[in-house]
Design an enzyme around this catalytic site. Sequence first.
Site, mmCIF file in Angstrom:
data_model
loop_
_atom_site.group_PDB
_atom_site.id
_atom_site.type_symbol
_atom_site.label_atom_id
_atom_site.label_comp_id
_atom_site.label_asym_id
_atom_site.label_seq_id
_atom_site.Cartn_x
_atom_site.Cartn_y
_atom_site.Cartn_z
ATOM 1 N N ASP A 164 0.822 -1.211 0.000
ATOM 2 C CA ASP A 164 0.000 0.000 0.000
ATOM 3 C C ASP A 164 0.856 1.261 0.000
ATOM 4 O O ASP A 164 0.643 2.171 -0.790
ATOM 5 C CB ASP A 164 -0.895 0.043 1.250
ATOM 6 C CG ASP A 164 -2.067 -0.920 1.157
ATOM 7 O OD1 ASP A 164 -2.297 -1.470 0.067
ATOM 8 O OD2 ASP A 164 -2.752 -1.122 2.179
ATOM 9 N N ASP B 171 0.110 -0.640 5.950
ATOM 10 C CA ASP B 171 -0.986 -1.397 5.351
ATOM 11 C C ASP B 171 -2.290 -0.804 5.873
ATOM 12 O O ASP B 171 -2.543 -0.821 7.078
ATOM 13 C CB ASP B 171 -0.853 -2.875 5.743
ATOM 14 C CG ASP B 171 -1.518 -3.791 4.734
ATOM 15 O OD1 ASP B 171 -1.744 -3.354 3.597
ATOM 16 O OD2 ASP B 171 -1.813 -4.950 5.082
ATOM 17 N N LYS C 103 -6.197 -0.960 6.278
ATOM 18 C CA LYS C 103 -7.276 -1.955 6.257
ATOM 19 C C LYS C 103 -8.603 -1.310 6.629
ATOM 20 O O LYS C 103 -8.635 -0.360 7.409
ATOM 21 C CB LYS C 103 -6.983 -3.090 7.258
ATOM 22 C CG LYS C 103 -5.728 -3.896 6.950
ATOM 23 C CD LYS C 103 -5.904 -4.753 5.721
ATOM 24 C CE LYS C 103 -4.670 -5.574 5.407
ATOM 25 N NZ LYS C 103 -4.684 -6.113 4.045
#
Length: 213
Positions: free
Chosen positions: A110, A123, A125
């Site tokens: 990412d 990351d 989420k």
Amino acid sequence: MIPSVTRVLQQTMTAQQVFYLEKWKQRMILELGEDGFAEYTSNIFLQGKQFHEALESILSPQGNIKERDENLLKCGYIESIQHILKDVSGVRALESAVQHETLKYVGLLDCVAEYQGKLCVIDWKTSEKPKPFIRNTYDNPLQVVAYVGAINHDANYSFQVQCGLIVVAYKDGSPAHPHFMDAELCSQYWTKWLLRLEEYAEKKKNQHIQKAD
């Protein structure tokens, strides 16, 4: 064919993980019906995709927020991470492909940026339920350390990363949970990732032998 990090993790889930995932799926189908569940998963995927697109607009050096993105920026997930974005700076990579040249796996990370002054693989989420502890994020830490290891063994990157960050954003806009992984924690998860990688290779080898038979 070189496997992706996601594929390795999916193919080496524990029996317990598979069981709970299946149980959750059956419960959702019972509640929503087959078509309803298909629509639900497709919406989750779309929301995740839009969240990442909005993030890319915010974090890219050009900060090129088009009109289309204005609505995305108003979404709950983006609201949820506002307090974390304040601590993110010095973006080095966004939606970037990585390959571990020795261990032979690939991935799409990412973001690589500084979080509170420390360079991290980040990351992002999305979640519908709170995940206040890192253990609530299941295999996400393994994904992060796999990317950290890959960056450090990929000639396309001129820098090294020692830390990771998992940010769990919420649809209702409530403050996201950041899970920072220092070098020591990354090292512990790296050992676990190597075991999963080994397990995957073993599985593939056995399938190959079975085919040959």
